[in-house]
Design an enzyme around this catalytic site. Structure first.
Site, short mmCIF file in Angstrom:
data_model
loop_
_atom_site.label_atom_id
_atom_site.label_comp_id
_atom_site.label_asym_id
_atom_site.label_seq_id
_atom_site.Cartn_x
_atom_site.Cartn_y
_atom_site.Cartn_z
CG ASP A 1 33.79 41.34 36.32
OD1 ASP A 1 32.88 40.99 35.54
OD2 ASP A 1 34.23 40.60 37.21
CG ASP B 1 32.75 33.77 36.62
OD1 ASP B 1 33.78 34.32 36.19
OD2 ASP B 1 31.85 34.39 37.22
C1 GLA Z 1 33.15 38.03 38.45
C2 GLA Z 1 34.20 37.56 37.48
C3 GLA Z 1 35.25 36.77 38.20
C4 GLA Z 1 35.86 37.61 39.30
C5 GLA Z 1 34.78 38.11 40.24
C6 GLA Z 1 35.33 39.12 41.23
O1 GLA Z 1 32.41 36.98 38.95
O2 GLA Z 1 33.62 36.82 36.46
O3 GLA Z 1 36.25 36.34 37.31
O4 GLA Z 1 36.58 38.66 38.74
O5 GLA Z 1 33.75 38.77 39.50
O6 GLA Z 1 34.36 39.60 42.07
#
Ligand code: GLA
Length: 799
Positions: free
Chosen positions: A548, A618
């Site tokens: 990420d 997301d």
């Molecule tokens: C980001 C990602 C999510 C999740 C969060 C965790 O927002 O896009 O899918 O993994 O971080 O903190």
């Protein structure tokens, strides 16, 4: 260098390379060279204008070279006519032609389009310069336009030397033809075998600035793609500043053009937007260190007569994950220039004597089959020539990601219990998301812990290893979330290395999501990331990583660089990141790597090289996902698109949708997973989920490795449909969606694509088979009955 030297230098060069040095080639010499080097070029394709331009060489003298039409037909992908100094690069159906201007030695584009189509004549371009205010330079189609010498359009290159030279004048010096597609050093790039791809390297030289420029062009036998990049070499004894350098520049003849771009923001990525080009400058960009949620590094340019399936269209997709810019500039005559590459507002490079600078590359696509033709080419190119993972063609496991199910609040037993329930409904991989690490600063919320990649044994007393073992015992794979490019100010890593972050002297450090960006341009930071990730992967049976990256860059600077190099920080960061990704993905080739950047904030071809799948957004709302997924699939193969079924109401949009619609929407994107707590599902929900996952697994080979057809776009429309078809057209799966119920309204039929007209197909459990022709012309009428409704059709050839 003269011709004798040219012939002499052939054997010294790598055997897969042919070199040509510029010289005053005489007619007779050219004949000899052409025969010796076995160059072939199509006499019939030389326009009379070019013939005149090549010192009045007559058709007869060309014929004397003894090159027949049949030879031309079997010519290499790249050929060169030494008399007219014309390059012809061929793809499957397209050709790309350019020549060296006999007066200026500039590289001029002649044609980029369908093989055999007549190019817009150079003489007509020249007539456009009709006043003493405008030079020919300002109107002719140029391959790599410079600034300040009469071409007033946006340049591809801009330099500044210590003597005060701010213009450039690159002239053709020679070229090489290389078999295959060489990799770019330190940057992601396409690959291609020697028998399927050829690369042209054209050498240009600017005498006053003493700079060499190499322009790279790769064409592929089975594609209508031209991959371009450029490299500058400082031959002088003083440093030169590169202010702007593009990966690609392409000039197009007059037309009424449209641009399609993929724009949006967090939770609403890659929405298709179409713009009518007008005289002036249109651009999209990112400046904050990632390709970003706002604009994907992609543009399509096409005539306003082009449709989804018919007409000429070009697309540009930059193989880069950092700040970029894409410009489309149109003059009064509606000639249009596309320039794409590093964003000059986030880049400047001091090039020391003897050093070179290589740009990222850009994939240029041509289609005579409209916008869908572009999509098809891009999907195949990325699958065949970009993604390097072992997982490239392998079916991807149905995963359960714990994020929306439990955020930071979990422990060993909770994850194992979720895994048990997930297994029962058909999941194949369980991914533990954020929150598992931090010893001194426990990651129980997003305000601390990033950088401290040690297991929080309070939550996971058996460690990652113990958790991975317990999950694996259930006959499931185990995967993990990491965010290695970041550090929380509240972390042991930051306490130890406060100088490891992107920052500028005397400026406050802006925090976003309570975190700072590590300075990946520093070797010691890169090594820290490689080491800490290796420890994790060596310490437990982890078969999947979600990588990420959750914030953009601010106060961009590196304390490892002197003041006059601060504008290099962003690109050096990307080079460092690519080194880390290259090292780790090669060290752990069996791991399935998934990219993520607050959802789809870095969904680009650069990342795709290392990560065969990327978290699309997301936003898991199935209705919003229809647009996000269709926009993403315009460019990227669906197998790369993570799409999860989540709970209802949706955590982001609060919209309520039923489980069937959520499954169908996720499945229709290509790479389906779950993002909910299976323990909390009712018995009926579990039964439906099990049934849906079973069906998905049955059709997964077709969805993930078949041909993608967008039958009806969801943008601005109430009804949409998408189809995946097996290569031999014996099987297909189609998904149809209705956003809103319309009383008494007409629902348009779903006309299928890519089937065999004369074969019979069974649709789901319908007793009567239908011909491919009927399914493609009359289609299927969906029986929608409510808002957010969906239908799935499994189409199988009979007999
Ligand atoms: C980001 C990602 C999510 C999740 C969060 C965790 O927002 O896009 O899918 O993994 O971080 O903190």
């Amino acid at each position: 260098m003269h011709l004798s030297a040219y012939s002499g230098c052939l054997p010294k060069v790598a055997s897969n390379t042919t070199v040509f040095e510029n010289s005053n080639v005489t007619d007779k010499e050219a004949q000899t060279v052409s025969r010796q080097a076995n160059y072939s070029f199509a006499i019939c394709d030389l326009s009379s204008e070019l013939m005149r331009a090549t010192k009045n060489i007559s058709f007869t003298s060309l014929k004397q070279l003894g090159i027949r039409r049949s030879e031309a037909a079997n010519a290499d992908l790249i050929s060169f006519n030494p008399l007219s100094k014309t390059f012809k690069l061929k793809g499957k159906n397209m050709e790309y032609v350019m020549h060296v201007d006999p007066k200026t030695s500039d590289l001029v584009n002649v044609h980029w389009g369908k093989s055999g189509d007549k190019p817009f004549p150079l003489s007509k371009y020249k007539k456009m310069a009709n006043s003493s205010w405008q030079s020919e330079m300002d109107v002719i189609p140029r391959e790599f336009p410079d600034a300040g010498r009469g071409d007033n359009r946006t340049p591809a290159i801009q330099i500044s030397t210590p003597e005060g030279i701010t213009t450039s004048q690159f002239e053709y010096k020679g070229h090489e033809i290389i078999q295959g597609k060489p990799e770019l050093d330190g940057l992601p790039s396409l690959y291609g075998d020697k028998d399927k791809a050829q690369t042209l390297k054209v050498r240009m030289y600017d005498k006053a600035a003493d700079l060499e420029l190499e322009l790279f062009y790769t064409v592929f036998k089975d594609k209508d793609v031209i991959c371009r990049s450029s490299r500058v070499i400082n031959k002088s004894d003083k440093p030169v500043s590169i202010e702007k350098i593009a990966s690609i520049s392409a000039d197009f003849p007059p037309d009424d053009y449209k641009i399609m771009k993929l724009s949006g923001n967090w939770a609403n990525e890659r929405q298709e937007e179409v713009v009518d080009l007008k005289p002036g400058n249109f651009s999209i960009s990112s400046r904050f260190g990632a390709s970003g949620h706002e604009h994907n590094p992609y543009l399509a340019l096409y005539s306003d007569k082009t449709t989804e399936d018919k007409g000429n269209a070009n697309a540009f997709s930059l193989v880069y994950s950092g700040s970029f810019s894409a410009e489309a500039e149109q003059n009064r005559e509606k000639c249009t220039r596309i320039v794409m590459g590093l964003n000059p507002q986030a880049f400047r490079w001091k090039l020391e004597p003897g050093k070179s600078f290589q740009t990222p590359e850009c994939v240029g696509v041509y289609s005579s089959d409209g916008l869908n033709g572009l999509t098809e080419q891009l999907h195949h190119t990325f699958k065949d020539n970009l993604i390097r993972s072992e997982w490239k063609d392998k079916e991807r496991p149905v995963l359960l990601n714990t994020w929306e199910a439990s955020y930071f609040w979990f422990n060993h037993d909770k994850i194992v219990d979720m895994a048990k329930e997930a297994k029962k409904i058909g999941a194949e991989l369980v991914v533990l998301d954020d929150g598992w690490f931090g010893k001194k600063y426990k990651r129980n919320w997003d305000r601390c812990g990033l950088g401290d990649w040690e297991t929080n044994t309070g939550k996971l007393p058996k460690g990652l290893n113990g958790l991975a073992d317990d999950v694996t015992k259930l006959d499931l794979k185990f995967g993990l979330w990491v965010e290695p490019e970041m550090v929380s100010p509240k972390s042991e890593l930051y306490e130890k290395h406060p100088d490891w972050v992107i920052s500028q002297p005397k400026r406050d450090k802006t925090q976003m999501r309570h975190q700072l960006v590590l300075d990946m341009s520093k070797k010691e930071v890169q090594d820290y990331v490689i080491d800490s990730m290796s420890k994790i992967l060596d310490g437990a049976n982890i078969e999947y990583i979600k990588w990420d990256m959750n914030r953009s860059m601010t106060e961009v600077g590196s304390n490892a660089l002197p003041p006059d190099r601060q504008m290099e920080t962003q690109h050096r960061y990307m080079q460092g990141l690519y080194r880390v990704l290259d090292t780790l993905t090669k060290k752990y080739p069996h791991v399935l790597w998934e990219g993520c950047a607050s959802g789809g904030g870095r969904f680009d071809p650069g990342m795709l090289q290392y990560f065969p799948q990327i978290w699309t957004s997301d936003n898991t709302d199935p209705l919003d996902r229809l647009n996000i997924q269709a926009g993403t699939a315009r460019v990227y193969p669906p197998i790369a698109m993570g799409a999860h079924v989540s709970k209802s109401p949706n955590p982001i949009t609060k919209r309520k949708t039923d489980l069937e619609f959520r499954f169908d929407s996720a499945m229709s994107a290509g790479n389906m997973g779950l993002e909910l707590d299976p323990r909390k599902m009712s018995r009926q929900e579990k039964e439906l989920a099990k049934e849906k996952i079973e069906f998905y697994k049955e059709v997964r080979p077709v969805i993930q490795n078949g041909e993608y057809h967008q039958l009806r776009s969801p943008f601005g429309k109430n009804w949409s449909a998408v189809q995946y078809t097996k290569d031999d057209a014996s099987e297909a799966v189609a998904f149809a969606f209705q956003k809103q119920k319309q009383e008494g309204g007409y629902v348009p039929p779903i006309k299928l694509a890519g089937l065999k007209e004369n074969e019979l197909y069974k649709v789901n459990d319908q007793p009567e088979p239908l011909s491919g022709k009927r399914l493609m012309s009359a289609g299927i009428i969906p029986k929608f009955s409510k808002d957010n409704d969906s239908e799935v059709y499994h189409i199988k050839q009979v007999g």
